[in-house]
Each structure stands twice: as C-alpha cells, then as structure tokens.
Design a protein around this motif. Structure first.
Motif, PDB file in Angstrom:
ATOM      1  N   LYS A  31       0.188  23.744 -20.462  1.00  0.00           N
ATOM      2  CA  LYS A  31       1.653  23.806 -20.320  1.00  0.00           C
ATOM      3  C   LYS A  31       2.177  25.074 -21.009  1.00  0.00           C
ATOM      4  CE  LYS A  31       2.919  19.360 -21.573  1.00  0.00           C
ATOM      5  NZ  LYS A  31       1.805  18.485 -21.583  1.00  0.00           N
ATOM      6  N   PRO A  32       3.276  25.652 -20.498  1.00  0.00           N
ATOM      7  CA  PRO A  32       3.808  26.874 -21.133  1.00  0.00           C
ATOM      8  C   PRO A  32       4.204  26.622 -22.597  1.00  0.00           C
ATOM      9  CG  PRO A  32       4.873  26.473 -19.018  1.00  0.00           C
ATOM     10  CD  PRO A  32       4.054  25.252 -19.305  1.00  0.00           C
ATOM     11  N   ASP A  60       6.843  26.941 -24.643  1.00  0.00           N
ATOM     12  CA  ASP A  60       8.293  27.194 -24.636  1.00  0.00           C
ATOM     13  C   ASP A  60       8.845  27.475 -26.033  1.00  0.00           C
ATOM     14  OD1 ASP A  60       8.433  26.983 -21.921  1.00  0.00           O
ATOM     15  OD2 ASP A  60       8.820  24.825 -21.944  1.00  0.00           O
ATOM     16  N   LYS A 119       8.191  30.945 -26.951  1.00  0.00           N
ATOM     17  CA  LYS A 119       9.074  31.878 -26.231  1.00  0.00           C
ATOM     18  C   LYS A 119      10.432  31.961 -26.933  1.00  0.00           C
ATOM     19  CE  LYS A 119      10.611  32.975 -21.594  1.00  0.00           C
ATOM     20  NZ  LYS A 119      11.133  32.376 -20.375  1.00  0.00           N
ATOM     21  N   HIS A 148       3.896  33.501 -22.272  1.00  0.00           N
ATOM     22  CA  HIS A 148       4.158  32.134 -22.758  1.00  0.00           C
ATOM     23  C   HIS A 148       3.569  31.107 -21.798  1.00  0.00           C
ATOM     24  CE1 HIS A 148       7.339  31.282 -19.858  1.00  0.00           C
ATOM     25  NE2 HIS A 148       7.509  30.099 -20.422  1.00  0.00           N
ATOM     26  N   ASP A 149       3.228  31.583 -20.566  1.00  0.00           N
ATOM     27  CA  ASP A 149       2.614  30.682 -19.592  1.00  0.00           C
ATOM     28  C   ASP A 149       1.217  31.228 -19.269  1.00  0.00           C
ATOM     29  OD1 ASP A 149       1.839  29.135 -17.495  1.00  0.00           O
ATOM     30  OD2 ASP A 149       3.665  29.408 -16.316  1.00  0.00           O
ATOM     31  N   ASP A 195      -0.069  32.747 -16.006  1.00  0.00           N
ATOM     32  CA  ASP A 195       0.136  34.157 -15.642  1.00  0.00           C
ATOM     33  C   ASP A 195      -1.161  34.946 -15.839  1.00  0.00           C
ATOM     34  OD1 ASP A 195       2.736  33.598 -15.108  1.00  0.00           O
ATOM     35  OD2 ASP A 195       3.551  34.453 -16.956  1.00  0.00           O
TER      36      ASP A 195
END
Ligand code: B12
Ligand code: SF4
Ligand code: SF4
Length: 372
Positions: free
Chosen positions: A33-34, A36, A39, A63-64, A67
C-alpha cells in the motif's frame, strides 16, 4: 488455494532462514500500500525546512512502490544490527559512524537474499527508493523515535534497514501498534547539538550535522563547530536514547586498519597529488559514494580547525589554495579558530590574492576572530 498459502509461507520461512544466515537480525514482510503518512510528512518537512526542500525531489523517493514495480505484491524488510563505534577515534583521525561500515555489508547480503527469490522465478528489487522506516514500522519491525530513526526491541536503533520489493505474494506481518512509543521522553530532542529535531520526529536537515557533512557548499559556522572530529555521521541522538541502553559501555573502536585511512593530515597534505590510494581504502570501508575527494577534504579541514592544534597550520596553508572555494573558506575559518601568529600571517597573505567574495569574507572573519 490452501497449497498456495502453504507454499508462500514455506517461501517466507526459507527466506527468513537464509536471511538470518546472512547476518540479518529481523526479517519481516509488509504489503505494498502507498506510504501516505510519509508523503504528508515530506510536505510538512518541506514547509518546516524550505532551504532543503529541493533535496527531496532530487532523491527520487516514491510514496507508491508500484511506481517502481507495478507487479509488486510484497515488501521484505530486513534489519542488519551492528555495535556502534566510539565517537572519539585516536587523535588525528576523523571518526565515522559504524552505520557506514555496515550499510554496504547489509546491502550486499540483501542482494544475495534477492538472488534467492530471482532464482525461484520472482522479480526482486533491492533497496529501492521508498521510505524504509515506514515499511519497517508497518512490517512490525519497530517504532519511530523522535530522533528520526526506527528503534527495535532487540537491537535498539543501531541497525541498517534494507528491503526487497517483489512480486512474490508473501504473508504480511502485523504492523506495530502505533507510530511511536516515545511518549513524553524528549532526551534526544534536548541533546541534539544543533536543535535539528523538530516536532514528531521531523529532522530539520539544514540543521542536522550529518546532512551538512560532505556538503559541497560552505557549511554554516555553528554547524562546523558541532562537527567536532566526525568525518562521517552523527550518532548523538541515538547514543542518548534509552532504547539503546543495551549498548551502554559497549561502544567499540574499529580495528586499526579501518581507522588508519582516516588520517586527517595525510588527506590535507596530499590533495594535490590525488588521494587515490587513501580514498580507495576509505571507500572499501564506508562505500565509494562517501569517499569522494572534495567532500571528505572539506570536512577534514573543519576537523583540523576543531582540534585547535597548531600542528595543523601548515596543512591548512596548503588547503587554503585548493581550487574549490568552500575548502579555502573552511581552511581560513580553521586557521582563525586555531589561532597563533603564523596563522594570522597566512591569512593576511591570502587576503592579497583571494578573489572569491565568500572566501574573502571567511578570511576577514578569520583575521578578526583570531587569538594570538
Ligand atoms: C533522507 C535520509 C536522511 C536525511 C534526513 C533524515 C530523516 N530522519 O528524515 C539525513 C541526511 C539528515 C539523514 C541522516 C541520518 N540517517 Co538517514 N536516511 C534518509 C533516507 C534516505 C530517507 C528518510 C526519509 O524518508 N525521511 C523523510 C521523513 C519525512 O520521513 P520519516 O522520518 O519516515 O517520517 C515519518 C515521521 O514523520 C513519522 N511520524 C509521524 N507522526 C509521528 C509522531 C511521532 C511522535 C514520531 C516520533 C514520528 C511520527 O511518520 C512519518 C512516516 O514515514 C533513509 C533511507 C530510506 N530509503 O528510507 C535513511 C535512513 C533513515 N537513515 C538512516 C541513518 C542511520 C541515518 C543517521 C543515523 C546516519 C548517521 N549516523 O549520521 C542520520 C540520523 C539523522 C536523524 N536523526 O534522522 C537509517 C535509519 C536506520 C533506522 N534505525 O531507522 C536509514 C533507514 C538508512 C538505512 N537504510 O539504514 N538521513
Ligand atoms: S544526527 Fe546529530 S545533528 Fe542530526 S538530529 Fe541527530 S544529534 Fe542532531
Ligand atoms: S531519546 Fe526518548 S524521545 Fe528520543 S527516540 Fe529515544 S525514547 Fe524517543
């Protein structure tokens, strides 16, 4: 389905077993999961410390993790524990944090663990650019300290963190039951020599000694003074932490062959003959990326100034003509800090031929502040 789950668990257990044999103390898994909170924290830190805001974009952290690897299913987090080094190395030698000795070792071991997955047909990316601390907290490895690093129950915070981003579907471990367990403690906040620890473990990079070390720019004077005899790394906010009490009285010095390349006078004397041999010996210990001539020399000059030892003056006279302006500026500052009539004469001579406005300012300050 049942068989698949068993296979995944077996794979994870095999990984853990191999990882422990490679020297890792903890190996855990989290989902993809990102991050968050990370971020948001970056946005917060950018507003708290605008002068270093660009550095985050340059780091290229995501953050993800999708990517980096769109097919990713798991993040493996591994902890490489080490015994910290004394701050004080023998006189004349710049000290470095044990983190920098052990990080490359942990990284190489992590590559072997990744190879293990690749041989089984999975994709595996080692130490990819995302928040390792967030991954560690989510994998149940440890809590964030206000000192900006993760501490674990078994090894405190003297660990290097490593990761594998993989498409293998490994069973995730439960996360820690919170972000931090520091409570009302603020020993590290009060012990940081430069006031670099902001609210909620936010490190104000422009104030952190470690960030400024090896900078290719002019380092603020108050931070130069706090660098002391350190050539790479600062462990103060970890050394004072009660979560590291297991290391009390156990700090060690590296073996002599891992101290000797960090000789300050030899760096300063030989910069114009190339520092190939010495930097290569340093690079074998702390990694080539940190053993770069200009940056190492810039910090070495500061260490010379902090020694307040007049035997460094001839060496500083030699670095006062280095082509890189911050090295000349730091040299002028160091001469002024050490003091003495020979230093004053050198600074007055330098004033006649120096052209760079910032270095000229440093020379004038050196002359104004020098104690004969
Ligand atoms: C950039 C960076 C630095 C920068 C910035 C430091 C920082 N703390 O952010 C500088 C150059 C200053 C630095 C210095 C050091 N670093 Co560094 N650094 C990194 C790097 C590359 C990214 C860190 C990051 O993302 N920071 C951005 C901030 C915003 O993120 P964050 O701290 O995760 O933010 C969290 C908190 O805000 C928290 N939070 C939210 N609410 C609350 C509330 C409370 C109460 C608390 C406590 C926290 C909290 O949630 C956020 C979630 O992510 C990582 C490697 C990696 N890929 O992750 C290594 C890493 C963090 N560094 C490491 C080390 C060892 C150091 C040094 C000790 C080296 C040394 N001996 O000099 C110093 C320590 C300085 C310090 N006190 O942090 C280790 C830490 C190991 C560990 N035990 O956790 C890492 C993981 C490298 C590694 N692979 O081992 N580092
Ligand atoms: S590493 Fe040193 S300067 Fe940076 S926050 Fe910790 S104690 Fe402060
Ligand atoms: S010194 Fe106290 S506040 Fe700082 S990290 Fe350790 S426990 Fe947390």
């Amino acid at each position: 389905m049942f068989l698949n789950n068993m296979d995944e668990l077996d794979l994870k257990n095999e990984l853990i077993e191999y990882g422990k044999a490679l020297g890792f103390g903890i190996i855990k898994v989290t989902d993809v999961k990102p991050f968050d909170l990370w971020k948001n924290s970056i946005e917060n830190i950018k507003s708290l410390d605008p002068s270093t805001s660009d550095s985050w974009d340059k780091r290229g952290m995501v953050h993800d993790v999708k990517d980096i690897l769109p097919s990713a299913n798991s993040i493996i987090v591994a902890v490489f524990p080490y015994v910290p080094y004394e701050v004080k190395f023998p006189n004349g030698y710049g000290s470095y944090s044990a983190h920098y000795k052990y990080y490359p070792i942990g990284h190489e071991s992590m590559k072997k663990l990744g190879e293990f997955l690749i041989q089984k047909g999975y994709r595996a990316i080692i130490d990819a650019p995302f928040s390792l601390k967030s991954a560690a907290n989510r994998a149940g490895v440890g809590y964030f300290g206000k000192n900006g690093v993760i501490h674990t129950k078994a090894y405190g915070s003297f660990i290097t963190l490593h990761s594998i981003l993989t498409d293998a579907k490994l069973p995730a471990d439960g996360s820690m039951d919170g972000i931090s367990d520091c409570g009302q403690c603020s020993i590290c906040v009060n012990s940081c020599p430069t006031g670099a620890i902001g609210p909620n473990g936010a490190i104000i990079q422009s104030r952190c000694v470690r960030y400024n070390m090896h900078s290719s720019d002019f380092i603020p004077v108050d931070i130069r003074e706090k660098i002391g005899q350190r050539l790479l790394g600062c462990d103060i906010c970890q050394m004072v932490c009660p979560r590291n009490k297991m290391y009390k009285d156990k700090y060690v010095l590296p073996p002599w062959d891992e101290v000797s390349p960090f000789n300050i006078k030899s760096l300063m004397a030989n910069w114009d003959r190339g520092l190939k041999g010495q930097l290569s010996d340093m690079g074998d210990i702390i990694g080539k990326n940190f053993a770069r001539a200009q940056r190492i020399l810039s910090t070495a000059v500061i260490i010379a100034g902090n020694s307040k030892d007049e035997s460094y003056i001839p060496y500083l006279e030699h670095t006062l003509v280095h082509p890189h302006p911050p090295i000349r500026g730091h040299s002028a500052w160091a001469i002024g800090r050490i003091g003495g009539s020979r230093g004053l004469k050198i600074l007055k001579e330098a004033l006649k031929c120096e052209k760079h406005p910032k270095v000229l300012e440093e020379i004038r300050d050196g002359i104004d502040n020098i104690v004969i």
